[in-house]
Design an enzyme around this catalytic site. Sequence first.
Site, PDB file in Angstrom:
ATOM      1  N   TYR A  33       0.837  -1.199   0.000  1.00  0.00           N
ATOM      2  CA  TYR A  33       0.000   0.000   0.000  1.00  0.00           C
ATOM      3  C   TYR A  33       0.871   1.248   0.000  1.00  0.00           C
ATOM      4  O   TYR A  33       2.086   1.177   0.205  1.00  0.00           O
ATOM      5  CB  TYR A  33      -0.951  -0.001   1.202  1.00  0.00           C
ATOM      6  N   ARG A  52       8.616   4.077  -4.487  1.00  0.00           N
ATOM      7  CA  ARG A  52       8.605   3.113  -3.379  1.00  0.00           C
ATOM      8  C   ARG A  52       7.621   1.981  -3.664  1.00  0.00           C
ATOM      9  O   ARG A  52       7.893   0.808  -3.366  1.00  0.00           O
ATOM     10  CB  ARG A  52       8.252   3.814  -2.068  1.00  0.00           C
ATOM     11  N   ARG A 100      -7.263 -20.491  -2.317  1.00  0.00           N
ATOM     12  CA  ARG A 100      -6.269 -20.343  -1.264  1.00  0.00           C
ATOM     13  C   ARG A 100      -5.196 -21.430  -1.332  1.00  0.00           C
ATOM     14  O   ARG A 100      -5.485 -22.606  -1.163  1.00  0.00           O
ATOM     15  CB  ARG A 100      -6.938 -20.359   0.114  1.00  0.00           C
ATOM     16  N   HIS A 102      -0.606 -21.391  -0.643  1.00  0.00           N
ATOM     17  CA  HIS A 102       0.484 -20.471  -0.331  1.00  0.00           C
ATOM     18  C   HIS A 102       1.286 -19.968  -1.538  1.00  0.00           C
ATOM     19  O   HIS A 102       1.557 -18.782  -1.644  1.00  0.00           O
ATOM     20  CB  HIS A 102       1.434 -21.094   0.696  1.00  0.00           C
ATOM     21  N   LYS A 147       6.610  -1.956   1.832  1.00  0.00           N
ATOM     22  CA  LYS A 147       5.429  -1.374   2.495  1.00  0.00           C
ATOM     23  C   LYS A 147       4.250  -2.324   2.307  1.00  0.00           C
ATOM     24  O   LYS A 147       3.342  -2.067   1.520  1.00  0.00           O
ATOM     25  CB  LYS A 147       5.136   0.024   1.934  1.00  0.00           C
ATOM     26  N   GLU A 180      11.995   2.450  14.128  1.00  0.00           N
ATOM     27  CA  GLU A 180      11.039   3.475  13.683  1.00  0.00           C
ATOM     28  C   GLU A 180       9.773   3.346  14.506  1.00  0.00           C
ATOM     29  O   GLU A 180       9.642   2.446  15.330  1.00  0.00           O
ATOM     30  CB  GLU A 180      10.730   3.303  12.194  1.00  0.00           C
ATOM     31  N   LEU A 205      11.080   1.565   7.032  1.00  0.00           N
ATOM     32  CA  LEU A 205      10.431   2.010   5.809  1.00  0.00           C
ATOM     33  C   LEU A 205      10.906   3.431   5.559  1.00  0.00           C
ATOM     34  O   LEU A 205      10.770   4.301   6.421  1.00  0.00           O
ATOM     35  CB  LEU A 205       8.917   1.994   5.962  1.00  0.00           C
TER      36      LEU A 205
END
Lengths: 293, 293
Positions: A33, A52, A100, A102, A147, A180, A205
């Site tokens: 995101y 990014r 579903r 992996h 991110k 952070e 990040l």
Amino acid sequence: MSRIAYVNGQYLLHSEAAVHIEDRGYQFADGVYEVFALHRGQMVGEKGHMERLTHSLNELRIDWPISRRALAIIIREVARRNRVKDGLVYLQITRGVARRDHPFPKDCESSLVVTARQLPPLDKEALRQGVGVITIPDIRWKRHDIKSVSLLPNILGKQQAREAGAYEAWMVSEDGMVTEGTSTNAWIVTKSGQLVTHNVSHAILNGITRLSVLEAATGAGLSFEERPFSVAEAMEAKEAFVTSSTSHVKAVTSIDGESVGNGHVGELTGQLLDLYVDFIEAKGGPANTSIWN
Amino acid sequence: MSRIAYVNGQYLLHSEAAVHIEDRGYQFADGVYEVFALHRGQMVGEKGHMERLTHSLNELRIDWPISRRALAIIIREVARRNRVKDGLVYLQITRGVARRDHPFPKDCESSLVVTARQLPPLDKEALRQGVGVITIPDIRWKRHDIKSVSLLPNILGKQQAREAGAYEAWMVSEDGMVTEGTSTNAWIVTKSGQLVTHNVSHAILNGITRLSVLEAATGAGLSFEERPFSVAEAMEAKEAFVTSSTSHVKAVTSIDGESVGNGHVGELTGQLLDLYVDFIEAKGGPANTSIWN
């Protein structure tokens, strides 16, 4: 006015916007995101966010759902339809919907969701009201440079901060260094007056606001060090603050309940807030957007 | 026949089953899950799964969306509507839908999704076909005892295994110990013939199949040790295998491309598969279901 969200090609009422239960974002946190700030109708740091995002997608080998150019248009359109002048645009890309299992699915199309939200305009007075942070162990996975929506430890940390009456939790690695905050970068001004924030690595990040502040500082002839700092060093610091797209440059006046410096907002912190606002208004965001780990 | 999914009170066509874009499972990986195996029409280890779910929800302070009793009924109903006799039921609970913000939202109702899928019946011959595993660094967060949907490192590890032609990746802690596979528990039979699997701690997810195998072994008078083992010890082991609700007891015949023992499925592994199948058919699942970290 009803909020509008963009979901995989459609502009929908926010209240009705949905993704499939087997979207891998929902079942595996298999997505990334970005949060873009809007300041006085302008996107802040768009190039940095896009670079990014490129890094995050590349590292996870998630395809772009649409072209970067089309994405830029959609981001603006979602802001426009929600009449956001000051606030944020939230963008999420996941690996898409698949039965579903992996491993990466074959022939899976990435999902794209974009929302926007009005926030109060940047308020220097409010940002200069100092807030408290607590320190907590950094129990996250080891790729903070990506991110991803794998944010469970971050929300647990933020909740812990709120229950302690603090604004943010600073996460501390096993060797005692502050990495952070749960949704912000952490900064101090050391006892000797040096501006310090963690260097770019897999441990943090690299915030767009972080980059803007560094460039604004450079432009004003201020020096800084990019390196880890310990909790002990932070406790002895003259000043402290946090940065993020929605926290901007926010003064920190206590760490684990102990006052930072004289307990009032620091001089350099105040100066950096002014420099940051001038910088984004003049430049729109950081120019150096190629360093993500 | 169309697949049916349960989503927050409704039985829906699987293809149309959706959750809101601001479900915290989607934006923050703020949720937990369980995978229940069905074997010949019977739920395997239901009590264990429910106890572990309770642990995961408690640790994250997520409310039960409905009572445990009602959930047990829904699980059966989803299996029934999908005519699953051998296969799995997948259950996911998230903190629910709220405007995106890191701290726990107030007045948020947990979301519940339940799906089911038919799989080929347990096939001892297939399970005795040995598979390979690779070893990779364990880069996950530090609370593996919580069965959260924060699975990004797990899927990256599984993908890495598949690209290496392996069935599974065993994750190795910084001190060189195998914690577990990306979706299975890891076991060896040492050079001296001792059955070993990692002890219960924050470093592993305590598998329901793992517990069944331990109880079945105990019932047969077999001894075992619950302790970490190193990659080096695994490389020298006589036998190795993995366990999970869908992998059952699956023989491992190579680690990082090197044969385990004589490269054929081990004697004890074969015996444990038989004991496991007898155990779940007789007992339904582990009796000792109170130890989750």
